[in-house]
Design an enzyme around this catalytic site. Structure first.
Site, PDB file in Angstrom:
ATOM      1  N   ASP A  67       3.621   0.018   3.069  1.00 23.22           N
ATOM      2  CA  ASP A  67       3.952   1.397   3.457  1.00 23.22           C
ATOM      3  C   ASP A  67       4.706   1.415   4.785  1.00 23.22           C
ATOM      4  OD1 ASP A  67       1.824   0.740   5.070  1.00 23.22           O
ATOM      5  OD2 ASP A  67       0.664   2.557   4.679  1.00 23.22           O
ATOM      6  N   SER A  68       4.910   0.225   5.381  1.00 24.05           N
ATOM      7  CA  SER A  68       5.817   0.115   6.530  1.00 24.05           C
ATOM      8  C   SER A  68       7.217   0.576   6.138  1.00 24.05           C
ATOM      9  CB  SER A  68       5.861  -1.332   7.031  1.00 24.05           C
ATOM     10  OG  SER A  68       6.096  -2.225   5.962  1.00 24.05           O
ATOM     11  N   LYS A 136      -3.021  -2.661  -2.228  1.00 21.66           N
ATOM     12  CA  LYS A 136      -3.651  -2.948  -0.929  1.00 21.66           C
ATOM     13  C   LYS A 136      -4.096  -1.635  -0.324  1.00 21.66           C
ATOM     14  CE  LYS A 136      -1.249  -4.300   2.943  1.00 21.66           C
ATOM     15  NZ  LYS A 136      -1.550  -3.186   3.883  1.00 21.66           N
ATOM     16  N   GLU A 205      -4.789  -7.898  10.578  1.00 26.42           N
ATOM     17  CA  GLU A 205      -3.621  -7.535  11.402  1.00 26.42           C
ATOM     18  C   GLU A 205      -4.013  -7.282  12.858  1.00 26.42           C
ATOM     19  OE1 GLU A 205      -1.110  -4.350   9.950  1.00 26.42           O
ATOM     20  OE2 GLU A 205       0.102  -4.370  11.781  1.00 26.42           O
TER      21      GLU A 205
END
Ligand code: KIV
Length: 290
Positions: A67-68, A136, A205
């Protein structure tokens, strides 16, 4: 476009495969870590378009339709405004452009948090629309029941702990996580909860290295690090960041190339040639047949 990448209308694939049915599977990815040991680290990169997928696919085990894309493709300030429809459109393109990698697609903010049922509906939509093999989602312990619900109903789930960008409004920014004892403990607990719930792998992350290593050791499934540690079971980066498409990138990104600079120089040459009328030249113009 190169002739080796013609659209194959019989299979509707952008990249006809030289090895039919040789796409990796989720169980193969999961099995790369056995009894706590991962021989060869897993390679994952983000992909948003068919052509990008074609180029990345031979080198990767997994392609993440992240979704970046909200920031990278749409110029949005965060991933929060990203919609299911955006994810579905780009996910379908990435599946069409790849034949080897497992394609994992991000569940966007607001499409899964309310209940396991909401998550199932959104994940099923994405998988039907795109052909992606897995989804994800972000979040730890609180999302474990959702991960179990999806996994038990045929939807492989990759977890995501540590710095979770969809929660930027709660976290207050994108700084590294795990600096306090409480935060560090929570990251390991979150990873364990997702592992127990059946996640086939977990992105870690923006986490201080010792905690990324501790979380990796604590879980059975492979961890995929980004701003975490080389000791994770695999790595992921946002492709546009590592290619040098942006001037400002997080500290953990290694810029392997300066593609923005290359584009800038190339477009400057084009603009100059248009302005001095040296483009199009003889090779690029049609003349009447003699
Ligand atoms: O959206 C994304 O690209 C991601 C990666 C940074 C892991 O979630």
């Amino acid at each position: 476009m190169s002739t080796t990448f013609q659209l194959d209308t019989s299979t509707s694939r952008a990249n006809p495969t030289p090895q039919p049915m040789r796409r990796l599977t989720v169980p193969v990815i999961r099995a790369r870590k056995t009894e706590g040991v991962t021989g060869q680290p897993l390679v994952m990169l983000t992909a948003y378009t068919a052509r990008q997928a074609q180029i990345l696919d031979p080198h990767c085990d997994m392609l993440l339709v992240g979704d970046s894309l909200g920031q990278v493709i749409y110029g949005l300030p965060s991933t929060v405004p990203v919609t299911l429809e955006m994810m579905a459109n780009h996910g379908a393109a990435v599946v069409r452009g790849s034949y080897r990698s497992v394609v994992v697609i991000d569940m966007p903010f607001g499409s899964y948090e309310a209940s396991p049922e909401q998550a199932f509906e959104s994940a099923a939509f994405l998988m039907k629309q795109t052909g992606a093999a897995a989804v994800k989602l972000e979040g730890g312990e609180a999302m474990a029941p959702t991960v179990a619900f999806l996994t038990n109903r045929g939807i492989p789930v990759m977890g995501h702990v540590g710095l979770t960008p969809q929660a930027v409004n709660v976290l207050g920014g994108y700084s590294a996580r795990g600096r306090s004892d409480a935060e560090a403990q929570k990251i390991v607990t979150d990873a364990k909860a997702l592992d127990d719930a059946g996640a086939f792998s977990i992105v870690i992350e923006g986490v201080v290295e010792p905690i990324a290593i501790a979380a990796t050791k604590a879980v059975n499934c492979p961890t995929i690090g980004i701003g975490a540690s080389a000791q994770c079971d695999g790595q992921v980066l946002v492709t546009d960041d590592m290619l040098g498409m942006f001037e400002r990138v997080p500290r953990f990104v290694k810029r392997y190339e300066d593609i923005a600079g290359l584009i800038d120089r190339t477009v400057a040459r084009y603009a100059e040639e248009v302005r001095d009328r040296s483009f199009p030249g003889e090779d690029q113009t049609y003349q009447p047949k003699a």
